[in-house]
Motif scaffolding. Structure first.
Motif, mmCIF file in Angstrom:
data_model
loop_
_atom_site.group_PDB
_atom_site.id
_atom_site.type_symbol
_atom_site.label_atom_id
_atom_site.label_comp_id
_atom_site.label_asym_id
_atom_site.label_seq_id
_atom_site.Cartn_x
_atom_site.Cartn_y
_atom_site.Cartn_z
ATOM 1 N N UNK A 28 1.024 -1.193 -0.152
ATOM 2 C CA UNK A 28 -0.426 -0.376 0.552
ATOM 3 C C UNK A 28 0.704 1.126 0.460
ATOM 4 N N UNK A 29 2.316 1.295 1.052
ATOM 5 C CA UNK A 29 2.620 2.214 0.814
ATOM 6 C C UNK A 29 3.857 2.105 -0.124
ATOM 7 N N UNK A 30 3.809 1.162 -1.003
ATOM 8 C CA UNK A 30 4.724 1.927 -2.166
ATOM 9 C C UNK A 30 4.043 1.983 -3.160
ATOM 10 N N UNK A 31 2.573 1.469 -3.484
ATOM 11 C CA UNK A 31 1.233 2.356 -4.374
ATOM 12 C C UNK A 31 0.799 4.173 -3.792
ATOM 13 N N UNK A 32 0.935 4.212 -3.363
ATOM 14 C CA UNK A 32 0.995 5.141 -2.383
ATOM 15 C C UNK A 32 1.919 6.281 -2.626
ATOM 16 N N UNK A 33 2.448 5.839 -2.705
ATOM 17 C CA UNK A 33 4.547 6.787 -3.296
ATOM 18 C C UNK A 33 4.454 6.708 -4.121
ATOM 19 N N UNK A 34 4.145 5.567 -5.320
ATOM 20 C CA UNK A 34 4.358 5.380 -6.596
ATOM 21 C C UNK A 34 2.776 7.093 -7.087
ATOM 22 N N UNK A 35 1.504 6.474 -6.348
ATOM 23 C CA UNK A 35 0.935 7.081 -7.288
ATOM 24 C C UNK A 35 1.305 8.690 -7.028
ATOM 25 N N UNK A 36 1.765 8.815 -5.633
ATOM 26 C CA UNK A 36 2.562 10.642 -5.558
ATOM 27 C C UNK A 36 2.816 11.138 -6.742
ATOM 28 N N UNK A 37 4.143 10.621 -6.732
ATOM 29 C CA UNK A 37 5.118 10.677 -7.634
ATOM 30 C C UNK A 37 4.051 10.918 -9.257
ATOM 31 N N UNK A 38 3.845 10.068 -9.134
ATOM 32 C CA UNK A 38 3.190 9.793 -10.881
ATOM 33 C C UNK A 38 2.117 11.139 -11.359
ATOM 34 N N UNK A 39 1.742 11.764 -10.010
ATOM 35 C CA UNK A 39 0.503 12.998 -9.602
ATOM 36 C C UNK A 39 1.412 13.909 -10.321
#
Length: 731
Positions: free
Chosen positions: A150-161
């Motif tokens: 979950x943490x990895x997905x959230x961080x990845x989503x933030x970076x992509x955003x």
């Protein structure tokens, strides 16, 4: 009304408005003073009312804590090893400056704590125990969990955003190994603690891991590496000192040999002199200088005598200057003859010749003495310089010899220290393998969970209470509004509006019926000299029970033999017809518009016991309708026909109709729904009345729930909804 009558009415109402405003300001000031006080009993009562919610939240918190403590939390085991810092050590050889012990002051104790936590020392422990192969310390060996994903997905989503899509640079195997090693050391550092026991030189090393044996092994390994590192440091210091001393001794030996050879060379290349011989030469030089002075004086005397003889004019003067006795005799015996004069001249020439001879001899001696003095001075100068240089060479050779002997001694001491270094600390207690986990402390977690749930539940109750600004008791309503509560009507167990009259007729001794009787009594006693005939009932908003209160009050007046007219003043909503089965479509608007007579549109209700005048739809604005002279005359007309006229008006905060109609009312009853109408709504409605220079007669607290009052803690205290009501009422 005409403009003149309106102005006259305004002029009359101005002092009344000022009086009302002053009274309301005093009421608000008193309420502000009360709000500043904290009622502990009320606070406890509020918490007690929410005891079941608090108990539920506390139970859930304890259950969640139990699930975490017994099912989710990974047990951790803590092991401790104890190290003593020794500040005094016996040295076999005196080499304190190389491997001295510690003084034990605060700064050094703190320094040792940091050494125990140093990454270099912990790196040795990692290598010794191969902790890089342990998944507990090496995160790269663990399978990623749900939280990690979950943490990895959230961080990845933030970076992509935010558009950050660059990837980390690839690392070489050596760089990756270094990073892994550093991460393992950091993990070990996070799982250990080092503390100094106060007022002592004892350090406690605490390690917490998931395996009891591993915790003990790591704690002992840290202690052993710490003491071993101290010995290694001293050994390295000894080796470095020995190496440096060996090089220095060799250099000093060569320097000593060169210095001694230089002394020997200098001694062989110069005359052997001594301080005593030099002193003899200096005495000889002094004697020569004394003789030079004497000869110089003699020469000066002879030169002066010769010059005086040459300058003398008479023979007697020459004889006196010459100082020769014979010449002086010849000068006395001179008789003017040539013979005597020749004898005198011969003797004078001999005297002058003798003086010149003496002068020549003195000058030769003076030249010889000057040359000898110069030779002695040169000899003394050279020998003095040679003596100084010889002494300097000897001192340098002696200094080099002393330094060489000193370093040779230190080299021997350092060599004696090899292999016998002692650490400045020692292990006084090895780690014991723990039998029970130190985490989670299940009883503590359950206790904290319970306390947290208790606090959370209490906070929710208090927040809900703070957010709930409705009225629960007559005292609350009176404190806010500044008017008396004339009636407190409980809620009736009915589902439809048309069941109200059936209920009060079927249960004349119910709590609701008795509450309306109390309301009627309070209204009539509000002005004993001039009992109100026209009674207006209003509220803040719709659906607050004002129409039901109007209906029940009219029914109660009719029950005591009064002729009652229930007038519907809500032209816009027209809800009163829901309480009666009527077919007449005309009403108040038709009467005011002279389209029908009052007796043609009013109807008598047997269930009510009085007459009812409904209203109908109209294109005329309701405010204009009630402000007209026709409505004023209409009220005067119905007051002559009925003992009591009860007017059900629209809500105050919605339309101004109630305030307009209130000009024709003898009493204004303000209906407030229990635990529904908010304080700001009541304040705003009262403000509108006061701005119009109008006062209300009192409040009606309507729709009171007996169960709700018990929940709020008032069930055993207040009137018709008290705990003892069942003994008097048949509801």
């Amino acid at each position: 009304m005409s403009d003149g009558s309106n102005q006259a009415k305004v002029s009359v109402l101005k002092p009344q408005t000022q009086s009302v405003v002053a009274e309301r300001a005093q009421v608000f000031d008193n309420r502000a003073d009360r709000d500043d006080e904290i009622d502990l009993l009320a606070l406890v009562a509020t918490l007690w009312r929410g005891k079941w919610i608090i108990a539920l939240i506390t139970t859930l918190a304890i259950l969640m804590g139990g699930v975490y403590a017994y099912g989710v939390a990974v047990p951790l085991y803590t092991a401790n090893s104890v190290v003593l810092l020794e500040t005094k050590q016996n040295q076999i050889a005196d080499l304190e400056s190389v491997v001295s012990g510690l003084s034990g002051d605060t700064s050094e104790v703190n320094s040792e704590v940091e050494i125990l936590r140093s990454r270099i020392l912990l790196g040795r422990v990692v290598d010794r125990l191969d902790l890089e192969s342990d998944p507990e310390f090496n995160a790269s060996l663990r399978e990623p969990g749900l939280l990690d994903n979950v943490k990895s997905s959230v961080i990845g989503g933030i970076k992509a955003a935010i558009g950050q899509t660059e990837q980390e640079p690839s690392l070489t195997p050596e760089q990756q190994a270094i990073r892994t090693h550093d991460n393992v050391v950091s993990a070990l550092l996070s799982k250990m603690q080092v503390s100094n026991i106060r007022q002592s030189l004892v350090f406690q090393i605490q390690v917490e891991t998931t395996d009891p044996q591993k915790s003990a092994d790591i704690a002992d390994a840290i202690a052993e590496e710490y003491t071993s590192s101290q010995r290694d440091v001293k050994y390295e210091a000894t080796e470095q000192a020995s190496e440096w001393l060996s090089e220095r001794v060799a250099e000093l030996k060569l320097e000593l040999e060169e210095a001694e050879q230089e002394v020997a060379r200098f001694s062989s290349s110069t005359r052997l002199v001594s301080a005593e011989a030099l002193e003899g030469l200096e005495r000889q030089l002094k004697e020569i200088r004394d003789r030079i002075v004497a000869n110089t004086e003699t020469r000066t005397s002879l030169e002066s005598q010769l010059q005086e003889l040459d300058a003398a004019n008479t023979l007697d003067e020459k004889a006196a200057i010459a100082g020769d006795r014979l010449l002086s005799q010849l000068a006395e015996d001179l008789d003017g003859s040539d013979r005597s004069r020749a004898a005198f001249d011969t003797r004078l020439a001999a005297v002058i010749s003798g003086l010149q001879t003496n002068l020549t001899r003195v000058e030769r001696q003076l030249a010889s003495l000057t040359a000898s003095a110069a030779t002695l001075e040169e000899q003394i100068t050279q020998q003095t310089e040679d003596l100084i240089q010889l002494r300097q060479l000897r001192r340098e050779a002696e200094a080099t010899r002393l330094l060489y002997e000193h370093f040779l001694t230190r080299l021997g001491e350092t060599s004696a220290q090899r292999g016998i270094q002692q650490a400045d600390s020692r292990l006084i207690s090895s780690a014991v393998v723990p039998q029970v986990p130190s985490f989670p402390r299940k009883s503590l977690i359950l206790a904290l969970s319970g306390m947290l749930g208790l606090m959370l539940g209490a906070a929710l109750i208090l927040i809900r209470e703070l957010r709930n600004n409705t009225f629960k008791t007559a005292a609350d309503l009176e404190a806010l509004g500044g008017y008396a509560v004339l009636g407190q009507i409980p809620a009736m167990p009915i589902k439809k509006r048309n069941e109200v009259l059936s209920y009060v007729n079927d249960k004349p001794t119910s709590a609701a019926a008795e509450a309306v009787r109390n309301l009627r009594t309070s209204v009539m006693m509000a002005n004993l000299d001039n009992p109100p005939q026209t009674i207006l009932v209003t509220s803040c908003l719709p659906a607050e029970g004002k129409t039901t209160a109007s209906l029940m009050l009219a029914h109660n007046f009719a029950a005591v033999g009064k002729s009652v007219l229930l007038l519907e003043g809500d032209v816009r909503r027209r809800t009163l017809n829901e309480y009666f089965d009527v077919t007449e479509k005309r009403g108040l608007v038709s009467v005011l518009g002279d389209l029908a007579k009052l007796e043609d549109v009013v109807f008598h209700s047997q269930a009510l016991g009085g007459d009812v005048l409904l209203t109908e739809e109209s294109r005329v604005n309701a405010a204009d309708l009630f402000s007209s002279d026709k409505f004023s005359k209409f009220i005067e007309t119905v007051k002559t026909r009925y003992d009591v006229v009860i007017i059900d008006t629209p809500p105050v905060l919605v339309v101004p109709d109630a305030r307009i109609i209130a000009q024709h009312a003898d009493a204004v009853l303000f209906n407030v729904k229990w635990d529904s109408t908010s304080q700001p709504q009541v304040q705003e409605a009262l403000r509108l009345f006061h701005n119009s220079a109008q006062r209300i007669t009192g409040f009606i607290l309507n729709g009171i729930s007996a169960r709700g009052m018990k929940y709020y803690g008032y069930g055993g205290k207040y009137g018709a909804y008290g705990a003892y009501a069942s003994k008097y009422y048949n509801s």
